[in-house]
Write an enzyme that holds these catalytic residues in place. Structure first.
Site, short mmCIF file in Angstrom:
data_model
loop_
_atom_site.label_atom_id
_atom_site.label_comp_id
_atom_site.label_asym_id
_atom_site.label_seq_id
_atom_site.Cartn_x
_atom_site.Cartn_y
_atom_site.Cartn_z
N ASP A 190 0.87 -1.16 0.00
CA ASP A 190 0.00 0.00 0.00
C ASP A 190 0.92 1.23 0.00
OD1 ASP A 190 -2.06 1.80 0.04
OD2 ASP A 190 -3.15 0.83 1.68
C1 BGC Z 1 -5.02 3.36 0.13
C2 BGC Z 1 -5.06 2.41 -1.07
C3 BGC Z 1 -4.85 3.19 -2.34
C4 BGC Z 1 -3.53 3.94 -2.24
C5 BGC Z 1 -3.22 4.77 -3.48
C6 BGC Z 1 -3.77 4.22 0.12
O1 BGC Z 1 -3.82 5.21 1.09
O2 BGC Z 1 -5.10 2.62 1.33
O3 BGC Z 1 -6.28 1.72 -1.11
O4 BGC Z 1 -4.89 2.34 -3.45
O5 BGC Z 1 -3.58 4.82 -1.14
O6 BGC Z 1 -4.09 5.85 -3.54
#
Ligand code: BGC
Length: 822
Positions: A230
């Protein structure tokens, strides 16, 4: 779908890997920027682009000038219980991804609804692993069938948001296997090409370093795709170990760019571990067609015409709407109506999305008001007022009140400046709300901006006193009509999640007297607070809102709404939440509808018994007035075609197709909490989440899992079992053609292990004309009956007889039979 690409390029991919230097390999393991991976032209690898997900494909910028089709949010998709429909949405999203130059969609989110407090509840499908797997599989298959990779997220146990970067979810091995891991296992089996490792810890180890990646995902389930972290979740070089995470996102910096080369050179991490990661990244590139000369695994998505998109979105939105109760008022007898009142804060302001990374910018949004105006008869007079506010915050200035300074059209002009006041760039925007993260425009990055100015002409339709203000973090000076109305510094509350501050940035307001029709120059000077924290990383994400709203006498507005309801033939009250309440970055602290919405519904219902309440939220809210109104319809966050779909459903042109993918609680008592204690969040409820808990403790929710009414009635006539195939015969006993979601649950009497009293094992959607019978065919398998034996750390199917129960919800099961396993 299988895990092997249609065209097997394994030998070619290995050949390309062999051409890379260690430095090149390591460079490929961290993003090149916020969304993309490095291109390596020497081996024919082009830039691979990722994007959120899951309610649309945002692309590489947060910008209304690059709009994206907004599909229903995941709870709405799951509420359709219809894999065929969801697979189509997957294909539509693949088309959108290709239009926006995206190869890898950061979706679907398949964490479970452990508790309705979870901020990203709207972004997940269901409280049940079987339903989550069924809908998630359809989503992934649709997307990947047209050449775009799915990224199944967040592995695992990112089921709530409080302290999400550090929380340690303490989960019993059996519970992890039987609930939270199941959707990942099933989507790996369905052939997902990528998985995102979560921010949180599970049982003591952060997920980007957790051995579950190696032992379970890669070895036990033979996952052959990419595990990406993530965003900013990679915290150490150890996370790049053998068969752990493959890709640290985003870039250009990560702990791997700093230290991985040294670790490999000193032998702490083997080059073969690195090769393993890079091979997977190249395999992903080959699958989506990003490796020169290699045919993509599936054909590249076709483009959808606007007409096709609109029709699909409209139908999908209606297919997820759940009619919770109806005394017969719906469908409306349109011909008999003279006046309809559309009331409630979400009536004219549709909420089609939740907040956080799931945000997309739809090209348009059809509000319930617009939809009912267009969809009911022209003879009907539609009157509208919001009655109450659902937020303490002052709204973003509607763009139709704003004119560009040069008078060329609606909008605001933003000028970006460096510390010496030199212009770095400028944008004309058609919104009062902006977020800049990463690239702002060609050659300009959010981190380069020292300060900015915003200019617009405000023209309001009615004279009066208005709030004019701004939201964000940093130093603000607002000048309205030549007068400075505030000059202040707003700083971040320590510890707040940056995404929370993006969704509800601190606000400062001034009250100004404005005259109808006269242009007033508004100038805002803004020096953003430098860096904010996202999971320990220093990230520059800027958010800025211009806020404008009229000061009103709130009681007079409330009374006006009740008066309009009383004088109308039908009142449609649209209540709900918004991205300020349901978002990534924070959990809900209450399940009540915000503001005085409950009071409004009761007052309207008392004034007009012919009241339909539309619940526009992505997750359950308490409905204390449910028995006071004629009908309750849950729309969820239904995407850009909301209003049209609503008109189709209330007029009876289309049946409300949805059934609850989550239990709708009657109260907040006993629900699993989301607040960690000393950094730990024990999943004490064990196997008993959602309906399993209600059944086991003999509690009645407001509306049970699987519940939802259509416009006809059904008789469950027969159930036959032939091997693993279960056939349920149902008959449409009403007067309209209808659609039924036939649900199948299993039970086990005298089990030697603890089990839920019943659990979902499958479902099927059938259609039938009045009087006609239809057969629902459901195939079950060992995975529906097995349990995890903690003593042997293995699956086991207890031999003997299991009950099978068919019906319309987890508590309405007219047919039962047995099936045996040996
Ligand atoms: C989220 C993800 C997301 C990523 C990119 C993170 O903060 O938990 O689900 O895909 O950001 O935006």
């Amino acid at each position: 779908m299988t895990q092997t690409p249609a065209v097997d390029h394994e030998a070619e991919i290995a050949g390309r890997l062999a051409q890379l230097s260690l430095e090149q390999k390591i460079s490929l393991m961290t993003g090149a920027d916020i969304w993309a991976l490095h291109a390596i032209p020497e081996i024919g690898l082009r830039r691979l682009v990722t994007s959120d997900g899951p309610a649309g494909v945002r692309g590489e910028s947060w910008d209304e000038r690059s709009p994206s089709a907004n599909v229903p949010s995941p709870t709405a998709l799951a509420a359709s219980w219809d894999p065929v429909r969801v697979e189509k949405m997957g294909r539509l999203l693949a088309g959108e991804a290709r239009r926006k130059g995206v190869d890898v969609l950061l979706a679907p989110t398949i964490n479970l609804h452990r508790t309705p407090y979870g901020g990203r509840h709207f972004e997940c499908f269901s409280e049940d692993p079987e339903l989550t797997s069924m809908i998630g599989t359809a989503y992934v298959e649709g997307l990947q069938a047209e050449g775009v990779a799915a990224t199944v997220k967040h592995f695992v146990a990112n089921d709530s948001e409080t302290d999400r970067f550090s929380v340690d979810a303490l989960i019993d091995e059996r519970v992890l296997r039987e609930l939270y891991l199941v959707p990942f296992e099933r989507l790996v089996a369905a052939g997902a090409w990528a998985i995102m490792a979560a921010y949180n810890k599970v049982n003591g180890t952060t997920m980007t370093e957790n051995a579950l990646q190696r032992e379970v995902l890669k070895r036990e389930w033979a996952f052959d795709g990419v595990i990406m972290s993530d965003w900013y979740a990679t915290r150490s070089v150890a996370a790049a170990g053998e068969d752990l995470a493959d890709l640290a996102m985003p870039g250009p910096e990560s702990p791997w760019t700093e230290w991985l080369l040294d670790e490999v050179r000193s032998g702490q991490i083997s080059e073969s571990a690195v090769d393993g990661h890079v091979l997977r990244i190249l395999r992903l590139a080959a699958r989506v067609g990003a490796l020169d000369g290699l045919e993509a695994a599936t054909p590249v998505a076709r483009r959808w015409s606007d007409q096709e998109l609109t029709a699909e979105l409209r139908f999908s939105s209606a297919a997820g709407m759940v009619l919770l109760s109806n005394d017969g008022l719906l469908p409306l007898d349109v011909g008999s109506l003279r006046q309809v009142a559309v009331i409630g804060p979400n009536g004219a302001t549709a909420r089609t999305l939740g907040g956080g990374s799931a945000t997309v910018f739809p090209p348009y949004v059809v509000s319930p008001l617009d939809g009912l105006r267009a969809g009911l008869s022209e003879e009907i007079m539609i009157v509208q007022t919001h009655g109450v506010r659902s937020s303490e915050r002052t709204e973003v200035a509607p763009v139709d009140l704003l004119q560009l300074p040069d008078g060329s059209g609606p909008g605001v002009e933003v000028i970006f400046l460096d510390a010496e006041d030199r212009e770095l760039g400028r944008q004309q925007r058609q919104t009062g709300s902006m977020i800049w993260w990463g690239p702002v425009q060609e050659g300009l990055f959010a981190g380069d901006i020292d300060h900015l100015t915003l200019h617009t002409r405000l023209r309001i339709p009615d004279s009066g006193r208005y709030y004019v203000g701004s939201s964000g973090l940093g130093e603000f000076r607002l000048v309205v009509d030549g007068t400075t109305v505030f000059d202040e510094v707003i700083t971040l509350e320590l510890g707040a999640d940056v995404v929370e501050t993006l969704m509800k940035p601190p606000q400062q307001l001034a009250v100004v007297e404005l005259e109808a029709g006269r242009d007033v120059l508004v100038e805002l000077a803004y020096r953003p607070e430098a860096n904010t924290a996202l999971g320990g990383a220093e990230v520059t994400m800027l958010t800025l809102q211009l806020n404008v709203a009229r000061l009103i006498d709130e009681q007079a507005e409330f009374d006006h709404a009740v008066h309009l309801a009383a004088e109308s033939d039908v009142a449609v009250v649209v209540v709900g939440t918004s991205e300020e309440v349901e978002s990534e970055g924070f959990d809900r602290t209450s399940l009540a509808l915000p503001g005085r919405q409950d009071e409004l519904v009761s007052a309207v219902a008392a004034a007009n018994p012919r009241t339909v309440v539309v619940v526009n939220s992505g997750a359950p809210v308490l409905l204390p007035w449910a028995n006071e109104v004629a009908a309750v319809l849950v729309s969820w966050f239904p995407g850009q075609e909301f209003g049209h779909a609503l008109a189709d459903v209330v007029s009876g042109a289309v049946e409300p197709g949805g059934r609850l993918p989550v239990t709708w609680p009657a109260s907040e008592e006993g629900l699993p909490p989301v607040t960690p204690v000393n950094g730990e969040l024990p999943y004490d409820e064990g196997l008993l989440i959602g309906y399993r808990w209600y059944l086991a403790t003999d509690r009645a929710p407001a509306f049970p899992f699987g519940h939802g009414l259509g416009y006809t009635t059904w008789a469950y006539e027969d159930m036959a079992v032939d091997g693993d195939n279960v056939t349920v015969t149902v008959r449409n006993t009403g007067t309209r053609t209808g659609r039924e979601v036939v649900q199948l649950y299993a039970s086990r009497a005298d089990s030697r292990v603890e089990r839920a009293p019943r659990w979902l094992v499958g479902s099927a959607v059938v259609d039938a004309e009045p009087g006609a019978a239809a057969e629902a065919s459901i195939t079950v398998g060992d995975h529906n009956f097995r349990h995890w034996e903690t003593s042997t750390h293995a699956w086991l199917t207890e031999p003997g007889t299991y009950g099978l129960h068919a019906g319309r919800s987890v508590v309405d099961l007219p047919l039962s039979t047995e099936i045996s396993r040996d």
